[in-house]
Motif scaffolding. Structure first.
Motif, PDB file in Angstrom:
ATOM      1  N   ALA A 245      35.344 -47.192 -13.914  1.00  0.00           N
ATOM      2  CA  ALA A 245      36.580 -46.624 -13.376  1.00  0.00           C
ATOM      3  C   ALA A 245      37.637 -47.683 -13.146  1.00  0.00           C
ATOM      4  O   ALA A 245      38.834 -47.385 -13.164  1.00  0.00           O
ATOM      5  N   ALA A 246      37.239 -48.920 -12.917  1.00  0.00           N
ATOM      6  CA  ALA A 246      38.196 -50.002 -12.691  1.00  0.00           C
ATOM      7  C   ALA A 246      37.531 -51.341 -12.993  1.00  0.00           C
ATOM      8  O   ALA A 246      36.324 -51.499 -12.798  1.00  0.00           O
ATOM      9  N   VAL A 247      38.336 -52.268 -13.488  1.00  0.00           N
ATOM     10  CA  VAL A 247      37.886 -53.636 -13.746  1.00  0.00           C
ATOM     11  C   VAL A 247      38.669 -54.557 -12.834  1.00  0.00           C
ATOM     12  O   VAL A 247      39.898 -54.588 -12.878  1.00  0.00           O
ATOM     13  N   ASP A 248      37.956 -55.278 -12.002  1.00  0.00           N
ATOM     14  CA  ASP A 248      38.600 -56.134 -11.010  1.00  0.00           C
ATOM     15  C   ASP A 248      37.975 -57.522 -11.080  1.00  0.00           C
ATOM     16  O   ASP A 248      36.966 -57.787 -10.437  1.00  0.00           O
ATOM     17  N   ARG A 249      38.571 -58.385 -11.898  1.00  0.00           N
ATOM     18  CA  ARG A 249      38.073 -59.746 -12.092  1.00  0.00           C
ATOM     19  C   ARG A 249      36.625 -59.720 -12.589  1.00  0.00           C
ATOM     20  O   ARG A 249      36.366 -59.254 -13.683  1.00  0.00           O
ATOM     21  N   ASP A 250      35.696 -60.184 -11.765  1.00  0.00           N
ATOM     22  CA  ASP A 250      34.304 -60.269 -12.197  1.00  0.00           C
ATOM     23  C   ASP A 250      33.470 -59.076 -11.741  1.00  0.00           C
ATOM     24  O   ASP A 250      32.258 -59.077 -11.894  1.00  0.00           O
ATOM     25  N   GLN A 251      34.117 -58.044 -11.193  1.00  0.00           N
ATOM     26  CA  GLN A 251      33.393 -56.867 -10.737  1.00  0.00           C
ATOM     27  C   GLN A 251      33.952 -55.602 -11.367  1.00  0.00           C
ATOM     28  O   GLN A 251      35.095 -55.568 -11.821  1.00  0.00           O
ATOM     29  N   LEU A 252      33.113 -54.560 -11.381  1.00  0.00           N
ATOM     30  CA  LEU A 252      33.486 -53.263 -11.929  1.00  0.00           C
ATOM     31  C   LEU A 252      33.282 -52.196 -10.857  1.00  0.00           C
ATOM     32  O   LEU A 252      32.362 -52.297 -10.040  1.00  0.00           O
ATOM     33  N   LEU A 253      34.149 -51.196 -10.870  1.00  0.00           N
ATOM     34  CA  LEU A 253      33.920 -49.993 -10.068  1.00  0.00           C
ATOM     35  C   LEU A 253      33.317 -48.962 -11.000  1.00  0.00           C
ATOM     36  O   LEU A 253      33.925 -48.588 -12.010  1.00  0.00           O
ATOM     37  N   LEU A 254      32.088 -48.512 -10.702  1.00  0.00           N
ATOM     38  CA  LEU A 254      31.331 -47.634 -11.583  1.00  0.00           C
ATOM     39  C   LEU A 254      31.139 -46.265 -10.935  1.00  0.00           C
ATOM     40  O   LEU A 254      31.054 -46.143  -9.712  1.00  0.00           O
ATOM     41  N   LEU A 255      31.047 -45.230 -11.793  1.00  0.00           N
ATOM     42  CA  LEU A 255      30.812 -43.857 -11.351  1.00  0.00           C
ATOM     43  C   LEU A 255      29.631 -43.288 -12.117  1.00  0.00           C
ATOM     44  O   LEU A 255      29.525 -43.471 -13.329  1.00  0.00           O
ATOM     45  N   ASP A 256      28.753 -42.587 -11.413  1.00  0.00           N
ATOM     46  CA  ASP A 256      27.695 -41.831 -12.069  1.00  0.00           C
ATOM     47  C   ASP A 256      27.391 -40.592 -11.247  1.00  0.00           C
ATOM     48  O   ASP A 256      28.155 -40.239 -10.343  1.00  0.00           O
TER      49      ASP A 256
ATOM     50  N   HIS B  84      35.297 -36.292  -7.398  1.00  0.00           N
ATOM     51  CA  HIS B  84      34.044 -36.573  -8.098  1.00  0.00           C
ATOM     52  C   HIS B  84      32.906 -36.794  -7.107  1.00  0.00           C
ATOM     53  O   HIS B  84      31.776 -36.370  -7.342  1.00  0.00           O
ATOM     54  N   MET B  85      33.203 -37.442  -5.990  1.00  0.00           N
ATOM     55  CA  MET B  85      32.169 -37.712  -4.992  1.00  0.00           C
ATOM     56  C   MET B  85      31.648 -36.407  -4.388  1.00  0.00           C
ATOM     57  O   MET B  85      30.488 -36.316  -3.998  1.00  0.00           O
ATOM     58  N   ASP B  86      32.506 -35.369  -4.319  1.00  0.00           N
ATOM     59  CA  ASP B  86      32.094 -34.093  -3.763  1.00  0.00           C
ATOM     60  C   ASP B  86      31.111 -33.369  -4.693  1.00  0.00           C
ATOM     61  O   ASP B  86      30.212 -32.670  -4.230  1.00  0.00           O
ATOM     62  N   ASP B  87      31.285 -33.516  -6.004  1.00  0.00           N
ATOM     63  CA  ASP B  87      30.403 -32.859  -6.982  1.00  0.00           C
ATOM     64  C   ASP B  87      30.157 -33.811  -8.151  1.00  0.00           C
ATOM     65  O   ASP B  87      30.663 -33.611  -9.251  1.00  0.00           O
ATOM     66  N   PRO B  88      29.377 -34.865  -7.945  1.00  0.00           N
ATOM     67  CA  PRO B  88      29.201 -35.883  -8.980  1.00  0.00           C
ATOM     68  C   PRO B  88      28.323 -35.402 -10.135  1.00  0.00           C
ATOM     69  O   PRO B  88      27.249 -34.856  -9.923  1.00  0.00           O
ATOM     70  N   ASN B  89      28.786 -35.573 -11.356  1.00  0.00           N
ATOM     71  CA  ASN B  89      27.999 -35.299 -12.557  1.00  0.00           C
ATOM     72  C   ASN B  89      28.649 -36.019 -13.727  1.00  0.00           C
ATOM     73  O   ASN B  89      29.873 -36.230 -13.748  1.00  0.00           O
ATOM     74  N   LEU B  90      27.848 -36.403 -14.717  1.00  0.00           N
ATOM     75  CA  LEU B  90      28.361 -37.169 -15.848  1.00  0.00           C
ATOM     76  C   LEU B  90      29.299 -36.337 -16.714  1.00  0.00           C
ATOM     77  O   LEU B  90      30.262 -36.873 -17.279  1.00  0.00           O
ATOM     78  N   GLU B  91      29.033 -35.030 -16.849  1.00  0.00           N
ATOM     79  CA  GLU B  91      29.904 -34.179 -17.671  1.00  0.00           C
ATOM     80  C   GLU B  91      31.323 -34.155 -17.116  1.00  0.00           C
ATOM     81  O   GLU B  91      32.297 -34.140 -17.867  1.00  0.00           O
ATOM     82  N   GLY B  92      31.451 -34.153 -15.799  1.00  0.00           N
ATOM     83  CA  GLY B  92      32.772 -34.178 -15.186  1.00  0.00           C
ATOM     84  C   GLY B  92      33.512 -35.477 -15.430  1.00  0.00           C
ATOM     85  O   GLY B  92      34.739 -35.534 -15.314  1.00  0.00           O
ATOM     86  N   LEU B  93      32.768 -36.526 -15.792  1.00  0.00           N
ATOM     87  CA  LEU B  93      33.379 -37.824 -16.093  1.00  0.00           C
ATOM     88  C   LEU B  93      33.672 -37.997 -17.579  1.00  0.00           C
ATOM     89  O   LEU B  93      34.210 -39.029 -17.984  1.00  0.00           O
ATOM     90  N   GLY B  94      33.302 -36.998 -18.404  1.00  0.00           N
ATOM     91  CA  GLY B  94      33.590 -37.086 -19.836  1.00  0.00           C
ATOM     92  C   GLY B  94      32.379 -37.230 -20.725  1.00  0.00           C
ATOM     93  O   GLY B  94      32.518 -37.365 -21.944  1.00  0.00           O
TER      94      GLY B  94
END
Length: 208
Positions: A84-95, A51-61
């Motif tokens: 993409a992930a929930v880790d306690r009080d933080q989130l891993l986000l993709l855009d 995803h990092m190589d070709d980031p776009n929202l359509e590729g994420l669903g």
């Protein structure tokens, strides 16, 4: 990977564990990081690197269904990202700009009393992120198309959200001594009630 004769250990998400969108349990977790750092992890699984190589929202669903819901929420500030992930009080986000970490705003935490109102893996969220700031602030969650959940452990009547906005769910079960028809039925009911399409994958058929 398991010594001969060793007993199999049941694997599955337990209450309070981190659930990651699209990450195999054999991969290194994408949230291995310095606990004092807010930056996105340096070591990422292969699906996230693609995803990092070709980031776009359509590729994420992202599709027209979510686009229509987003237009109805024009009061929300910020840009759209997926959890993409929930880790306690933080989130891993993709855009469309890549991966970064985020946390819920104070107002959102105050208004989202129930756990089901807070983001889970697969959710689309509104996030504000200043240039150069590695940490985004999440202000809201977009309506969910589908969701997977189960009753939380203990006497609570609340449901634990496992994932959201999943179209197809693979239910993998071995056919040898660990086969459990009632468990398979529970998973099928859970997936169908959440609005997704179940697909059953049976393994170890050569041992039956």
């Amino acid at each position: 990977w398991r010594p001969a004769g060793a007993r199999r250990r049941k694997v599955g998400p337990q209450p309070g564990t981190t659930v990651k969108f699209g990450v195999s349990r054999h991969e290194k977790p994408c949230d291995q990081r310095d606990p004092k750092s807010d930056a996105a992890p340096a070591t990422l699984p292969c699906w996230l690197r693609l995803h990092m190589d070709d980031p776009n929202l359509e590729g994420l669903g992202w599709d027209s269904w979510f686009e229509a819901r987003a237009r109805d929420r024009r009061d929300q500030a910020g840009r759209i990202a997926r959890v993409a992930a929930v880790d306690r009080d933080q989130l891993l986000l993709l855009d469309e700009r890549g991966a970064f970490r985020g946390k819920l705003s104070g107002k959102f935490l105050h208004e989202a009393v129930a756990a089901s109102q807070r983001p889970c893996v697969g959710d689309w969220v509104w996030v504000e992120k200043a240039p150069g700031d590695p940490l985004g602030i999440v202000h809201g969650v977009l309506e969910r198309k589908t969701e997977l959940g189960r009753k939380a452990a203990g006497e609570s009547v609340e449901f634990q959200r496992i994932a959201a906005n999943v179209d197809v769910v693979l239910i993998v079960q071995a056919c040898h001594y660990d086969f459990n028809l009632k468990r398979l039925e529970r998973y099928l009911v859970m997936v169908r009630e959440g609005g997704a399409t179940p697909c059953v994958l049976l393994t170890k058929t050569d041992l039956v």
